[in-house]
Scaffold this motif. Structure first.
Motif, PDB file in Angstrom:
ATOM      1  N   SER A   1       0.491  -1.307  -0.038  1.00  0.00           N
ATOM      2  CA  SER A   1       0.311   0.085  -0.001  1.00  0.00           C
ATOM      3  C   SER A   1       0.677   1.104   0.318  1.00  0.00           C
ATOM      4  CB  SER A   1      -0.829   0.002   1.119  1.00  0.00           C
ATOM      5  OG  SER A   1      -1.541  -0.946   1.317  1.00  0.00           O
ATOM      6  N   ALA A   2       0.275   2.530  -0.961  1.00  0.00           N
ATOM      7  CA  ALA A   2       1.216   3.470  -1.103  1.00  0.00           C
ATOM      8  C   ALA A   2       1.184   4.474   0.296  1.00  0.00           C
ATOM      9  CB  ALA A   2       1.009   4.318  -1.679  1.00  0.00           C
ATOM     10  N   LEU A   3       2.202   4.606   1.150  1.00  0.00           N
ATOM     11  CA  LEU A   3       1.903   5.970   2.114  1.00  0.00           C
ATOM     12  C   LEU A   3       2.765   7.151   1.748  1.00  0.00           C
ATOM     13  CD1 LEU A   3       3.835   3.604   5.106  1.00  0.00           C
ATOM     14  CD2 LEU A   3       1.513   4.288   4.889  1.00  0.00           C
ATOM     15  N   PRO A   4       1.778   8.034   2.288  1.00  0.00           N
ATOM     16  CA  PRO A   4       2.318   9.572   2.300  1.00  0.00           C
ATOM     17  C   PRO A   4       4.604   9.396   1.888  1.00  0.00           C
ATOM     18  CG  PRO A   4       1.254   9.931   4.340  1.00  0.00           C
ATOM     19  CD  PRO A   4       1.491   8.417   3.842  1.00  0.00           C
ATOM     20  N   SER A   5       4.428  10.424   1.074  1.00  0.00           N
ATOM     21  CA  SER A   5       6.342  10.280   1.379  1.00  0.00           C
ATOM     22  C   SER A   5       6.802  10.550   1.966  1.00  0.00           C
ATOM     23  CB  SER A   5       6.614  11.480  -0.104  1.00  0.00           C
ATOM     24  OG  SER A   5       6.582  12.100  -0.566  1.00  0.00           O
ATOM     25  N   VAL A   6       8.368  10.820   2.328  1.00  0.00           N
ATOM     26  CA  VAL A   6       9.097  11.116   3.162  1.00  0.00           C
ATOM     27  C   VAL A   6       9.669  12.835   2.845  1.00  0.00           C
ATOM     28  CG1 VAL A   6      11.177  11.762   4.369  1.00  0.00           C
ATOM     29  CG2 VAL A   6      10.143   9.460   3.384  1.00  0.00           C
ATOM     30  N   PRO A   7       9.193  14.175   3.210  1.00  0.00           N
ATOM     31  CA  PRO A   7       8.746  15.293   3.294  1.00  0.00           C
ATOM     32  C   PRO A   7      10.644  14.951   2.550  1.00  0.00           C
ATOM     33  CG  PRO A   7       8.496  15.498   4.867  1.00  0.00           C
ATOM     34  CD  PRO A   7       8.999  13.862   4.762  1.00  0.00           C
ATOM     35  N   ASP A   8      10.787  16.687   1.048  1.00  0.00           N
ATOM     36  CA  ASP A   8      11.772  16.862   0.490  1.00  0.00           C
ATOM     37  C   ASP A   8      12.781  17.364   1.496  1.00  0.00           C
ATOM     38  OD1 ASP A   8      13.070  18.572  -1.162  1.00  0.00           O
ATOM     39  OD2 ASP A   8      13.108  16.967  -2.397  1.00  0.00           O
ATOM     40  N   PRO A   9      13.825  17.403   1.591  1.00  0.00           N
ATOM     41  CA  PRO A   9      14.944  17.900   2.967  1.00  0.00           C
ATOM     42  C   PRO A   9      15.181  19.561   1.805  1.00  0.00           C
ATOM     43  CG  PRO A   9      16.260  16.504   1.210  1.00  0.00           C
ATOM     44  CD  PRO A   9      13.866  16.382   1.006  1.00  0.00           C
ATOM     45  N   ASP A  10      14.651  20.020   0.835  1.00  0.00           N
ATOM     46  CA  ASP A  10      15.081  20.704   0.118  1.00  0.00           C
ATOM     47  C   ASP A  10      13.528  21.785   0.470  1.00  0.00           C
ATOM     48  OD1 ASP A  10      17.748  21.112  -0.245  1.00  0.00           O
ATOM     49  OD2 ASP A  10      17.935  19.544  -1.916  1.00  0.00           O
ATOM     50  N   ASP A  11      12.410  20.700   0.555  1.00  0.00           N
ATOM     51  CA  ASP A  11      11.552  21.905  -0.349  1.00  0.00           C
ATOM     52  C   ASP A  11      10.165  21.172   0.947  1.00  0.00           C
ATOM     53  OD1 ASP A  11       9.212  22.667  -0.857  1.00  0.00           O
ATOM     54  OD2 ASP A  11       9.526  23.002  -3.219  1.00  0.00           O
ATOM     55  N   PRO A  12       9.758  21.591   1.662  1.00  0.00           N
ATOM     56  CA  PRO A  12       8.918  20.779   2.958  1.00  0.00           C
ATOM     57  C   PRO A  12       7.497  20.272   2.010  1.00  0.00           C
ATOM     58  CG  PRO A  12      10.277  22.297   3.522  1.00  0.00           C
ATOM     59  CD  PRO A  12      10.320  22.566   2.741  1.00  0.00           C
ATOM     60  N   GLN A  13       7.310  21.123   0.960  1.00  0.00           N
ATOM     61  CA  GLN A  13       6.077  21.214   0.037  1.00  0.00           C
ATOM     62  C   GLN A  13       6.358  20.465  -0.895  1.00  0.00           C
ATOM     63  OE1 GLN A  13       3.239  22.777   1.390  1.00  0.00           O
ATOM     64  NE2 GLN A  13       4.813  23.486   2.360  1.00  0.00           N
ATOM     65  N   ALA A  14       7.300  19.808  -1.156  1.00  0.00           N
ATOM     66  CA  ALA A  14       6.960  18.548  -2.357  1.00  0.00           C
ATOM     67  C   ALA A  14       7.926  17.427  -2.180  1.00  0.00           C
ATOM     68  CB  ALA A  14       8.852  19.155  -3.496  1.00  0.00           C
ATOM     69  N   PRO A  15       7.376  16.205  -2.478  1.00  0.00           N
ATOM     70  CA  PRO A  15       7.406  14.881  -2.097  1.00  0.00           C
ATOM     71  C   PRO A  15       9.284  14.454  -2.271  1.00  0.00           C
ATOM     72  CG  PRO A  15       6.486  15.280  -4.884  1.00  0.00           C
ATOM     73  CD  PRO A  15       7.026  16.345  -3.886  1.00  0.00           C
ATOM     74  N   GLY A  16       9.310  13.632  -1.067  1.00  0.00           N
ATOM     75  CA  GLY A  16      10.549  13.579  -0.970  1.00  0.00           C
ATOM     76  C   GLY A  16      10.406  11.520  -1.678  1.00  0.00           C
ATOM     77  N   ASP A  17      11.084  10.906  -0.879  1.00  0.00           N
ATOM     78  CA  ASP A  17      11.407   9.482  -1.265  1.00  0.00           C
ATOM     79  C   ASP A  17      10.147   9.140  -0.925  1.00  0.00           C
ATOM     80  OD1 ASP A  17      14.399   9.780  -1.666  1.00  0.00           O
ATOM     81  OD2 ASP A  17      14.800   9.184   0.457  1.00  0.00           O
ATOM     82  N   PRO A  18      10.072   7.879  -1.695  1.00  0.00           N
ATOM     83  CA  PRO A  18       8.736   7.117  -1.456  1.00  0.00           C
ATOM     84  C   PRO A  18       8.687   5.917  -0.487  1.00  0.00           C
ATOM     85  CG  PRO A  18       9.785   6.545  -3.266  1.00  0.00           C
ATOM     86  CD  PRO A  18      10.547   7.361  -3.395  1.00  0.00           C
ATOM     87  N   ARG A  19       7.495   6.391  -0.115  1.00  0.00           N
ATOM     88  CA  ARG A  19       7.229   5.122   1.384  1.00  0.00           C
ATOM     89  C   ARG A  19       6.353   4.116   0.357  1.00  0.00           C
ATOM     90  NH1 ARG A  19       6.795   6.954   6.745  1.00  0.00           N
ATOM     91  NH2 ARG A  19       5.273   7.561   5.819  1.00  0.00           N
ATOM     92  N   TRP A  20       5.732   2.645   1.501  1.00  0.00           N
ATOM     93  CA  TRP A  20       5.326   1.842   1.410  1.00  0.00           C
ATOM     94  C   TRP A  20       5.021   1.234   2.623  1.00  0.00           C
ATOM     95  CZ3 TRP A  20       9.017   2.031  -1.823  1.00  0.00           C
ATOM     96  CH2 TRP A  20       9.371   2.412  -3.124  1.00  0.00           C
ATOM     97  N   LEU A  21       3.285   0.778   3.254  1.00  0.00           N
ATOM     98  CA  LEU A  21       3.265  -0.625   3.689  1.00  0.00           C
ATOM     99  C   LEU A  21       3.578  -1.688   3.286  1.00  0.00           C
ATOM    100  CD1 LEU A  21       2.466  -0.468   7.029  1.00  0.00           C
ATOM    101  CD2 LEU A  21      -0.072  -0.841   5.748  1.00  0.00           C
ATOM    102  N   ALA A  22       4.412  -2.298   3.233  1.00  0.00           N
ATOM    103  CA  ALA A  22       4.444  -3.484   2.668  1.00  0.00           C
ATOM    104  C   ALA A  22       4.559  -4.521   3.730  1.00  0.00           C
ATOM    105  CB  ALA A  22       6.200  -3.523   2.764  1.00  0.00           C
ATOM    106  N   GLU A  23       3.702  -5.400   3.481  1.00  0.00           N
ATOM    107  CA  GLU A  23       3.131  -6.449   4.466  1.00  0.00           C
ATOM    108  C   GLU A  23       3.519  -7.875   3.434  1.00  0.00           C
ATOM    109  OE1 GLU A  23      -0.149  -9.421   5.934  1.00  0.00           O
ATOM    110  OE2 GLU A  23      -0.727  -7.632   4.710  1.00  0.00           O
ATOM    111  N   LEU A  24       4.791  -8.137   4.287  1.00  0.00           N
ATOM    112  CA  LEU A  24       5.385 -10.306   3.853  1.00  0.00           C
ATOM    113  C   LEU A  24       4.855 -11.136   5.166  1.00  0.00           C
ATOM    114  CD1 LEU A  24       7.393 -10.872   2.382  1.00  0.00           C
ATOM    115  CD2 LEU A  24       9.144 -11.179   4.391  1.00  0.00           C
ATOM    116  N   PHE A  25       3.291 -11.466   3.849  1.00  0.00           N
ATOM    117  CA  PHE A  25       2.889 -12.781   4.549  1.00  0.00           C
ATOM    118  C   PHE A  25       2.970 -14.158   4.320  1.00  0.00           C
ATOM    119  CE2 PHE A  25       0.622 -11.994   0.213  1.00  0.00           C
ATOM    120  CZ  PHE A  25       0.597 -13.088  -0.335  1.00  0.00           C
ATOM    121  N   ARG A  26       4.095 -14.439   3.245  1.00  0.00           N
ATOM    122  CA  ARG A  26       4.788 -15.556   3.149  1.00  0.00           C
ATOM    123  C   ARG A  26       5.875 -15.267   2.529  1.00  0.00           C
ATOM    124  NH1 ARG A  26       5.882 -18.952  -0.265  1.00  0.00           N
ATOM    125  NH2 ARG A  26       5.972 -21.497  -0.154  1.00  0.00           N
TER     126      ARG A  26
END
Length: 225
Positions: free
Chosen positions: A157-182
């Motif tokens: 599942s997609a999560l909100p990205s990490v804030p960009d260190p140079d511009d707090p209004q810009a998207p930074g590194d992408p993040r996911w909720l990752a369930e390793l179910f097997r």
């Protein structure tokens, strides 16, 4: 891969012992499932998990029609794309790719749960990936997790990205909720995965519900007399 978020066997914030962080770049067959339609979380996670080098990326017709094709200038990867029609064609292309020596990994996008993707077919892919020493990924769209020989199976599942260190209004590194179910040889676990684009690696950390326990409670503010 980053270092493990917790020492082996040490419980995070007093909870059950923390499992070791997974290694999605190992040369095995893995599957990635989106938890929401048209989320594209699985494709983004797989792109972040790929090793450097040329990657074979094959799609069947329904996957391409529903989610679109990878935008090559924006992936940050060297992709050799194959636009195919049937799931059986995708599986055959992956098997052929695993027999070559010019590729760093192979990825296939398959829509639904076609008869061609049987347990036998997945086992053949798993054995070939391990024999070739290459990661093999199946991105499953609108699919149920039927029986499979995949060594790792993920729900993303997609999560909100990490804030960009140079511009707090810009998207930074992408993040996911990752369930390793097997996973072969390890219990299921859930992580927050972050693609550190500067280092080009996936970092895994405890989900937010665990980290919240480490935040001290703020003292109640007293009203003015």
């Amino acid at each position: 891969m980053s270092v493990h978020p917790f020492l082996p066997g040490v419980a995070p914030f007093g909870r059950a012992p923390a499992p070791a962080a997974p290694e999605p770049t190992v040369p095995i067959l893995s599957e990635a499932f989106d938890t929401r339609p048209l989320d594209a979380a699985a494709a983004g996670f797989v792109l972040a998990a790929l090793p450097p080098g040329l990657v074979l990326w094959a799609q069947d017709r329904l996957s391409r029609a529903e989610t679109g094709a990878p935008f090559l200038p924006g992936t940050g990867r060297a992709l050799l794309r194959l636009d195919l029609t049937r799931p059986a064609d995708v599986l055959a292309a992956l098997e052929d790719g695993l027999q070559g020596r010019a590729l760093a990994a192979v990825v296939g996008e398959i829509h639904g749960s076609p008869a061609a993707l049987s347990f036998t077919a997945s086992r053949r892919l798993a054995l070939r990936a391990e024999a070739a020493g290459l990661p093999c990924w199946l991105i499953r769209h609108a699919a149920r997790p039927d029986a499979s020989a995949a060594r790792m199976r993920w729900r993303l599942s997609a999560l909100p990205s990490v804030p960009d260190p140079d511009d707090p209004q810009a998207p930074g590194d992408p993040r996911w909720l990752a369930e390793l179910f097997r996973a072969r040889g390890r219990p299921g676990s859930t992580w927050v995965a972050r693609h550190d684009r500067a280092a080009d690696r996936l970092d895994f950390s405890a989900p937010p519900r665990d980290r919240e326990l480490a935040v001290p409670a703020r003292p109640a503010r007293r009203g003015l007399a």
